[in-house]
Scaffold this motif. Structure first.
Motif, PDB file in Angstrom:
ATOM      1  N   GLY A 117       0.764  -1.304  -0.158  1.00 55.67           N
ATOM      2  CA  GLY A 117      -0.195   0.173  -0.185  1.00 55.67           C
ATOM      3  C   GLY A 117       1.139   1.423  -0.321  1.00 55.67           C
ATOM      4  O   GLY A 117       0.566   2.256   0.081  1.00 55.67           O
ATOM      5  N   LEU A 118       2.075   1.622  -0.535  1.00 54.70           N
ATOM      6  CA  LEU A 118       2.653   2.481  -0.686  1.00 54.70           C
ATOM      7  C   LEU A 118       3.082   3.309   0.559  1.00 54.70           C
ATOM      8  O   LEU A 118       2.716   4.410   0.548  1.00 54.70           O
ATOM      9  CB  LEU A 118       2.746   2.991  -1.979  1.00 54.70           C
ATOM     10  CG  LEU A 118       2.913   2.258  -3.455  1.00 54.70           C
ATOM     11  CD1 LEU A 118       2.206   3.067  -4.242  1.00 54.70           C
ATOM     12  CD2 LEU A 118       4.148   2.078  -3.438  1.00 54.70           C
ATOM     13  N   SER A 119       3.245   2.779   1.908  1.00 47.18           N
ATOM     14  CA  SER A 119       3.261   3.666   3.108  1.00 47.18           C
ATOM     15  C   SER A 119       4.353   2.538   4.199  1.00 47.18           C
ATOM     16  O   SER A 119       5.579   1.685   3.877  1.00 47.18           O
ATOM     17  CB  SER A 119       2.126   2.981   4.505  1.00 47.18           C
ATOM     18  OG  SER A 119       0.793   3.358   3.103  1.00 47.18           O
ATOM     19  N   HIS A 129       2.438   7.599  10.700  1.00 42.95           N
ATOM     20  CA  HIS A 129       2.284   6.713   9.118  1.00 42.95           C
ATOM     21  C   HIS A 129       2.613   7.855   7.978  1.00 42.95           C
ATOM     22  O   HIS A 129       2.242   9.370   8.431  1.00 42.95           O
ATOM     23  CB  HIS A 129       0.977   6.195   8.989  1.00 42.95           C
ATOM     24  CG  HIS A 129       0.364   6.117   7.584  1.00 42.95           C
ATOM     25  ND1 HIS A 129       0.054   6.986   6.742  1.00 42.95           N
ATOM     26  CD2 HIS A 129       0.572   4.839   7.331  1.00 42.95           C
ATOM     27  CE1 HIS A 129      -0.116   6.238   5.733  1.00 42.95           C
ATOM     28  NE2 HIS A 129       0.141   4.816   5.478  1.00 42.95           N
ATOM     29  N   LEU A 130       3.505   7.782   7.434  1.00 46.39           N
ATOM     30  CA  LEU A 130       3.982   8.323   6.490  1.00 46.39           C
ATOM     31  C   LEU A 130       3.307   8.169   4.421  1.00 46.39           C
ATOM     32  O   LEU A 130       3.831   6.160   5.125  1.00 46.39           O
ATOM     33  CB  LEU A 130       5.710   8.705   5.976  1.00 46.39           C
ATOM     34  CG  LEU A 130       6.135   9.435   7.004  1.00 46.39           C
ATOM     35  CD1 LEU A 130       7.905   9.107   6.463  1.00 46.39           C
ATOM     36  CD2 LEU A 130       6.079  10.552   7.228  1.00 46.39           C
ATOM     37  N   SER A 131       3.045   8.094   4.042  1.00 48.03           N
ATOM     38  CA  SER A 131       2.156   8.190   2.736  1.00 48.03           C
ATOM     39  C   SER A 131       3.377   7.548   1.602  1.00 48.03           C
ATOM     40  O   SER A 131       4.724   8.844   1.535  1.00 48.03           O
ATOM     41  CB  SER A 131       1.153   8.272   2.387  1.00 48.03           C
ATOM     42  OG  SER A 131       1.106   8.085   0.648  1.00 48.03           O
ATOM     43  N   LEU A 132       3.688   6.843   0.831  1.00 53.84           N
ATOM     44  CA  LEU A 132       4.142   6.900  -0.425  1.00 53.84           C
ATOM     45  C   LEU A 132       3.385   6.838  -1.717  1.00 53.84           C
ATOM     46  O   LEU A 132       4.353   6.377  -2.490  1.00 53.84           O
ATOM     47  CB  LEU A 132       5.605   5.362   0.102  1.00 53.84           C
ATOM     48  CG  LEU A 132       6.626   5.570   1.044  1.00 53.84           C
ATOM     49  CD1 LEU A 132       7.568   3.871   0.999  1.00 53.84           C
ATOM     50  CD2 LEU A 132       7.553   6.858   2.040  1.00 53.84           C
ATOM     51  N   ASP A 133       3.407   7.376  -1.998  1.00 48.68           N
ATOM     52  CA  ASP A 133       2.103   7.031  -2.767  1.00 48.68           C
ATOM     53  C   ASP A 133       2.664   8.089  -4.287  1.00 48.68           C
ATOM     54  O   ASP A 133       2.048   7.365  -5.109  1.00 48.68           O
ATOM     55  CB  ASP A 133       0.483   7.628  -2.559  1.00 48.68           C
ATOM     56  CG  ASP A 133       0.051   8.981  -2.354  1.00 48.68           C
ATOM     57  OD1 ASP A 133       1.375   9.994  -1.731  1.00 48.68           O
ATOM     58  OD2 ASP A 133      -0.666   9.357  -1.963  1.00 48.68           O
TER      59      ASP A 133
END
Length: 365
Positions: free
Chosen positions: A59-61, A74-78
């Protein structure tokens, strides 16, 4: 009062803020934005953050642990266009390799500013080589201005078809944004670096070191100045269930765990002798291992000023940190939870870095 503070004093105060608080300060007005931008120059006082990156696509996180307030974020890597696997940190950046292709393709990103860029393709396409990072000055936690990436060994396509081991070493220079082949290497070293060596490496005193992942462990070193190779033995090599190299105070340090439940830390002295400098407190080691009572699944990551032993996202971590000018202490950090909710565990690769919100020219090419 705040508007009357001198620029350097306000920038120094901002250097103690976490990245999320610093981002808020930057948005207040132009003066605060400028102070916050340059406050990273004094962030060397802060302990490094632990960034937990999934080793498989999830989930690209990723998740970041702030040691100052002992909280997970939590860091999104989208914003990353490819499926990737982390290799190492370069101060405030993370070096990745793309997993969508077999040939090595590297990229760098800042998970806090959501910037990402692929590095140029290598001169020699190669699969599964050993990778190492050499920074211009790793003791200063400021935006990166210069670093080099070394790639050794790997598999390359043979002229008549099939594949063969690539007995060369290639270097990327961030100042010129180019790769070049700099040295040939013994074929036997190329084989071992390709088959038995993970991407973890340590640069210390002009030498790049890799450790083999097969027991009994051994270490291969490349001297950058003289372009020569050598092999080092590992203390208790036949008894170690896991072994990892980490940097510490500019020296080469080895962390390893044995079947009797102990984990030890050695440092290589000037005479190439391994000196035992510390043992992981037994109760912390057993807490980390849980019911398994085996160091086999343990991972370790280090940066100047900190060493961390971990297993996965849900398990806790054991830290050894420099808390006061050479005084090192042991700490336990609970597994990842966000707002009091414990997350489902999964395999991770951990990196230690000093978060940076300053723009980097390396990510805007």
């Amino acid at each position: 009062m705040w508007s009357n503070l001198p620029f350097d004093l306000l920038a120094y105060i901002f250097s103690f803020l976490s990245p999320d608080s610093l981002a808020c300060a930057r948005s207040a007005n132009r003066h605060w934005h400028t102070c916050a931008k340059y406050s990273t120059e004094t962030q060397r006082h802060h302990p490094s953050w632990f960034i937990a990156l999934p080793t498989r696509h999830r989930g690209l996180s990723c998740y970041a642990h702030n040691p100052v307030d002992n909280n997970w974020h939590h860091l999104s890597l989208d914003f990353i266009p490819d499926t990737t696997r982390p290799i190492a940190s370069i101060r405030g950046l993370v070096l990745f390799r793309a997993t969508s292709t077999s040939a090595l393709q590297l990229a760098i990103c800042n998970p806090f500013t959501r910037q990402f860029r692929h590095l140029p393709m290598l001169k020699v396409p190669r699969t599964n080589p050993a990778v190492a990072v050499v920074e211009s000055d790793p003791t200063h936690h400021v935006p990166v201005h210069n670093f080099k990436v070394y790639v050794a060994g790997g598999m390359s396509e043979a002229p008549a078809g099939g594949a063969s081991y690539e007995p060369t070493l290639e270097m990327y220079d961030s100042q010129h944004d180019t790769w070049r082949v700099i040295e040939s290497m013994p074929v036997e070293f190329a084989v071992r670096l390709t088959v038995w060596t993970p991407n973890e490496s340590v640069y210390a005193n002009g030498v790049i070191y890799w450790i083999t992942s097969a027991r009994a462990y051994s270490i291969m070193g490349f001297y950058i100045g003289s372009n020569r190779w050598r092999e080092l033995s590992v203390p208790m090599a036949n008894k170690l269930e896991f072994a990892t190299l980490v940097p510490r105070n500019g020296n080469l340090t080895l962390v390893g765990g044995t079947c009797d439940g102990e984990a030890r830390i050695w440092e290589l002295d000037e005479d190439d002798i391994w000196c035992l400098i510390e043992k992981v407190p037994f109760e912390l080691g057993m807490r980390l291992l849980g019911e398994k009572r085996s160091w086999g699944s343990t991972k370790c990551v280090g940066i100047d000023g900190a060493v961390c032993l971990y297993r996965d996202l849900g398990s806790g971590m054991v830290f050894w940190r420099d808390v006061d000018k050479g005084k090192w202490e042991w700490f336990w950090v609970d597994g990842c939870s966000i707002r009091g909710k414990k997350l489902q565990t999964f395999p991770i690769k951990g990196v230690l870095l000093h978060p940076n919100l300053a723009s980097s020219c390396l990510l805007t090419v």
